[in-house]
Every structure is written in structure tokens, then in C-alpha cells.
Design an enzyme around this catalytic site. Structure first.
Site, mmCIF file in Angstrom:
data_model
loop_
_atom_site.group_PDB
_atom_site.id
_atom_site.type_symbol
_atom_site.label_atom_id
_atom_site.label_comp_id
_atom_site.label_asym_id
_atom_site.label_seq_id
_atom_site.Cartn_x
_atom_site.Cartn_y
_atom_site.Cartn_z
ATOM 1 N N GLY A 13 78.761 -5.628 9.266
ATOM 2 C CA GLY A 13 79.025 -5.737 7.774
ATOM 3 C C GLY A 13 80.387 -6.055 7.029
ATOM 4 N N THR A 17 79.102 -13.186 9.936
ATOM 5 C CA THR A 17 78.409 -14.214 9.527
ATOM 6 C C THR A 17 78.862 -15.214 8.475
ATOM 7 O OG1 THR A 17 76.442 -12.517 9.849
ATOM 8 C CG2 THR A 17 75.989 -14.717 8.875
ATOM 9 N N VAL A 18 79.441 -14.578 7.493
ATOM 10 C CA VAL A 18 80.168 -15.498 6.546
ATOM 11 C C VAL A 18 81.099 -16.551 6.822
ATOM 12 C CG1 VAL A 18 81.364 -15.387 4.229
ATOM 13 C CG2 VAL A 18 79.211 -14.308 4.396
ATOM 14 N N LYS A 38 73.667 -16.537 17.446
ATOM 15 C CA LYS A 38 73.723 -15.131 17.316
ATOM 16 C C LYS A 38 72.903 -14.698 18.382
ATOM 17 C CE LYS A 38 73.931 -11.352 15.188
ATOM 18 N NZ LYS A 38 75.228 -10.323 14.515
ATOM 19 N N ARG A 177 86.801 -10.416 1.859
ATOM 20 C CA ARG A 177 86.784 -9.759 0.918
ATOM 21 C C ARG A 177 87.944 -9.197 0.405
ATOM 22 N NH1 ARG A 177 80.736 -6.878 1.466
ATOM 23 N NH2 ARG A 177 79.880 -8.382 -0.351
ATOM 24 N N GLU A 208 86.108 -12.030 -2.349
ATOM 25 C CA GLU A 208 84.680 -11.855 -2.641
ATOM 26 C C GLU A 208 84.290 -13.114 -3.462
ATOM 27 O OE1 GLU A 208 82.982 -9.150 -2.060
ATOM 28 O OE2 GLU A 208 81.268 -9.773 -2.973
HETATM 29 N N1 LIG Z 1 83.545 -13.247 0.846
HETATM 30 C C1 LIG Z 1 82.347 -12.667 0.805
HETATM 31 N N2 LIG Z 1 81.866 -12.818 -0.570
HETATM 32 C C2 LIG Z 1 80.742 -12.528 -0.892
HETATM 33 N N3 LIG Z 1 79.900 -11.772 -0.200
HETATM 34 C C3 LIG Z 1 80.069 -11.593 1.084
HETATM 35 C C4 LIG Z 1 81.306 -12.205 1.385
HETATM 36 N N4 LIG Z 1 81.518 -11.838 2.972
HETATM 37 C C5 LIG Z 1 80.439 -11.192 3.153
HETATM 38 N N5 LIG Z 1 79.425 -10.873 2.051
HETATM 39 C C6 LIG Z 1 78.412 -10.231 2.204
HETATM 40 O O1 LIG Z 1 78.712 -9.057 2.758
HETATM 41 C C7 LIG Z 1 77.462 -8.776 3.268
HETATM 42 C C8 LIG Z 1 77.995 -8.680 4.966
HETATM 43 O O2 LIG Z 1 78.715 -9.912 5.310
HETATM 44 P P1 LIG Z 1 78.246 -10.400 6.803
HETATM 45 O O3 LIG Z 1 78.974 -11.735 6.957
HETATM 46 O O4 LIG Z 1 76.643 -10.531 6.926
HETATM 47 O O5 LIG Z 1 79.055 -9.316 7.685
HETATM 48 P P2 LIG Z 1 78.487 -9.107 9.367
HETATM 49 O O6 LIG Z 1 78.028 -10.515 9.865
HETATM 50 O O7 LIG Z 1 79.879 -8.746 9.849
HETATM 51 O O8 LIG Z 1 77.512 -8.086 9.479
HETATM 52 C C9 LIG Z 1 76.383 -9.959 3.395
HETATM 53 O O9 LIG Z 1 75.519 -9.631 2.487
HETATM 54 C C10 LIG Z 1 77.413 -11.018 2.941
HETATM 55 O O10 LIG Z 1 76.293 -11.910 2.052
HETATM 56 MG MG LIG Z 2 76.296 -10.693 10.894
#
Ligand SMILES: Nc1ncnc2c1ncn2[C@@H]1O[C@H](COP(=O)(O)OP(=O)(O)O)[C@@H](O)[C@H]1O
Ligand SMILES: [Mg+2]
Length: 237
Positions: A13, A17-18, A38, A177, A208
Site C-alpha cells: 500500500g 503500482t503507482v 506483477k 505521497r 498525493e
Molecule cells: N501519489 C499518489 N497519489 C494519490 N494516490 C496514490 C498515490 N500513490 C498511491 N496512491 C493510491 O494508494 C493506494 C496504494 O498505492 P499502490 O501503488 O497500489 O501501492 P502498492 O502497490 O505498494 O500496494 C492505491 O489506491 C493508489 O491509487
Molecule cells: Mg501494488
């Protein structure tokens, strides 16, 4: 050695992914042929157990505009839990050879591969096989995605230690974030402290972002912000 990067994080979390998607978009814009993967996805949705959907994989696939969904997401589970545990609950063996073949094929189709990890680097995939084992097999350098808020020093250093102990090449750390205005004292000072304690490159911070949402497959201005704020050349070194 394969050309690519393995994106891991201090926790689930945090933003793997982002960050992986942002990197894919920026490299594509540079004219590179980028393949995304993935290798094992948990927390998938869908009614048909044979056609589970990983939103992580969909997000990466769309960002990189890839062509082979089965290479992006070879193994999927419904439960949002470590792969080794999901495998038991869903009575489905993880076929690592299948993942290996998908990875090899991905490398044949693309010049550069971006692999998103599963949780952090010590998450169990099978008996005696952690995410770290997968990183070693893939032979890729890593990027660590971290948060910048209180606790980040400890979380990041634990991940760095675990990676260095295994001889992994760490290209750097990205803070996700991390507020660029109205930050806390911890958020303001942590990146510098982490750099000083690890000697690793800080590749940048992403704040964010509005309209960035993995679950809804929305990218907002992720590509532009990534281009502006993250040192991509250091990742490609
Ligand atoms: N920079 C960002 N701005 C807004 N939302 C974000 C940002 N980074 C991640 N999120 C949101 O936070 C959540 C977790 O991010 P994610 O990339 O899925 O983490 P991971 O892959 O490490 O589990 C997702 O719902 C994603 O849309
Ligand atoms: Mg992920």
C-alpha cells in the site's frame, strides 16, 4: 543481465503500482519498449476463479500499453494476503516455472522490464521462497518505494539492510505521497536523514496526486509529475 528494474517497497500500500506505472509511462515517452509484470497478484476480483482480475496488473498494463496480459499477470489469487497463504486457502499451487517462463518471454518482447513486487521483500511466496528469492532469480536492481512520514527511517533502513545483506543493487529510494507543502517535521527531514544513513540516491518524491487511483485505473497527471520529480536517469544507470 536482464535490463529492467524490480520495484519493491517498505510495506504494502505504499505505492509500488503507482511508481511502476509512472516509470513505465516516462520510459515509453522516451521511446523505450517497456514490458511490465506483477508476477504474483493477490487481492484480485471477479466471479470466475479462472479469470481473476488484478487491478495492479491492469494499471501497469494500461500505463505501459502492453500486449500480452498473461505475461503481465501470470498468477492471481483472490485473497488479499501473502501468496504462500493465498495458495493454501485457494488450493492452488504457485507454479514458479510458469512465472519464470513468462518473465523470460517478457524480456524477449521488450527492451526494458519493470517488475512490481508483492508487498515488501520478505513476503513469502512458497516454502523457502520469499520475494527476495524472486529478485535474485530475476537478477534485477531494485528501487525501494517508501513513505516519508514518521516511521519511515526505520522501515526504509530495514528494507535497505535486507536488500544489501542479499547483495542486491539498490538504484535508490522514492518517497511516495510525501507532501510538498504543509509537511510535518518528519516528512521534511526524513529523506535527508535516510540518505545520510544509507548513502543511497534519493530518486525523488511524489506528492498525493489528484485523479491517480489504481483501483479505478486513473492516471491523472502521473506521467508529468513523475517526469518532473523523479530522477529516471539514475534508475537506468
Ligand atoms: N501519489 C499518489 N497519489 C494519490 N494516490 C496514490 C498515490 N500513490 C498511491 N496512491 C493510491 O494508494 C493506494 C496504494 O498505492 P499502490 O501503488 O497500489 O501501492 P502498492 O502497490 O505498494 O500496494 C492505491 O489506491 C493508489 O491509487
Ligand atoms: Mg501494488
Amino acid at each position: 543481465m536482464a535490463k529492467g528494474i524490480f520495484i519493491t517497497a517498505t510495506d504494502t500500500g505504499v505505492g509500488k503500482t503507482v511508481i511502476a506505472a509512472g516509470l513505465a509511462m516516462v520510459l515509453k515517452a522516451k521511446g523505450m519498449k517497456v514490458g511490465v509484470m506483477k508476477p504474483i497478484a493477490t487481492g484480485c476480483s471477479g466471479d470466475n476463479p479462472k479469470r481473476l482480475i488484478s487491478m495492479d496488473a491492469v494499471y501497469l498494463f494500461e500505463a505501459a500499453e502492453n500486449e500480452y496480459a498473461r505475461l503481465t499477470s501470470p498468477v492471481r489469487f483472490r485473497n488479499p494476503i501473502a501468496p504462500s497463504v493465498a495458495s493454501v486457502y485457494e488450493q492452488k499451487e504457485i507454479d514458479l516455472d510458469y512465472v519464470r517462463r513468462a518473465y523470460e518471454e517478457l524480456q524477449k518482447h521488450y527492451d526494458f522490464v519493470i517488475i512490481e513486487g508483492i508487498g515488501g521483500i520478505l513476503v513469502p511466496i512458497k516454502k523457502n521462497y520469499l520475494v527476495a528469492n524472486m529478485i535474485r532469480e530475476m537478477g534485477l536492481p531494485i528501487v525501494i518505494v517508501s513513505h516519508a512520514s514518521l516511521g519511515a527511517i526505520n522501515h526504509t533502513l530495514l528494507t535497505v539492510d535486507a536488500a544489501l545483506m542479499r547483495g542486491f543493487v539498490i538504484r535508490g529510494i522514492i518517497f511516495n505521497r510525501a507532501p510538498i507543502v504543509n509537511y510535518s517535521l518528519a516528512e521534511m527531514t526524513n529523506p535527508r536523514v535516510i540518505h545520510d544513513l544509507t548513502g543511497l540516491p534519493i530518486l525523488g518524491s511524489l506528492p498525493e496526486l489528484e485523479s491517480v487511483d489504481v483501483e479505478r485505473c486513473e492516471f491523472g497527471n502521473l506521467k508529468e509529475m513523475f517526469e518532473d520529480r523523479i530522477n529516471v536517469n539514475e534508475i537506468l544507470k
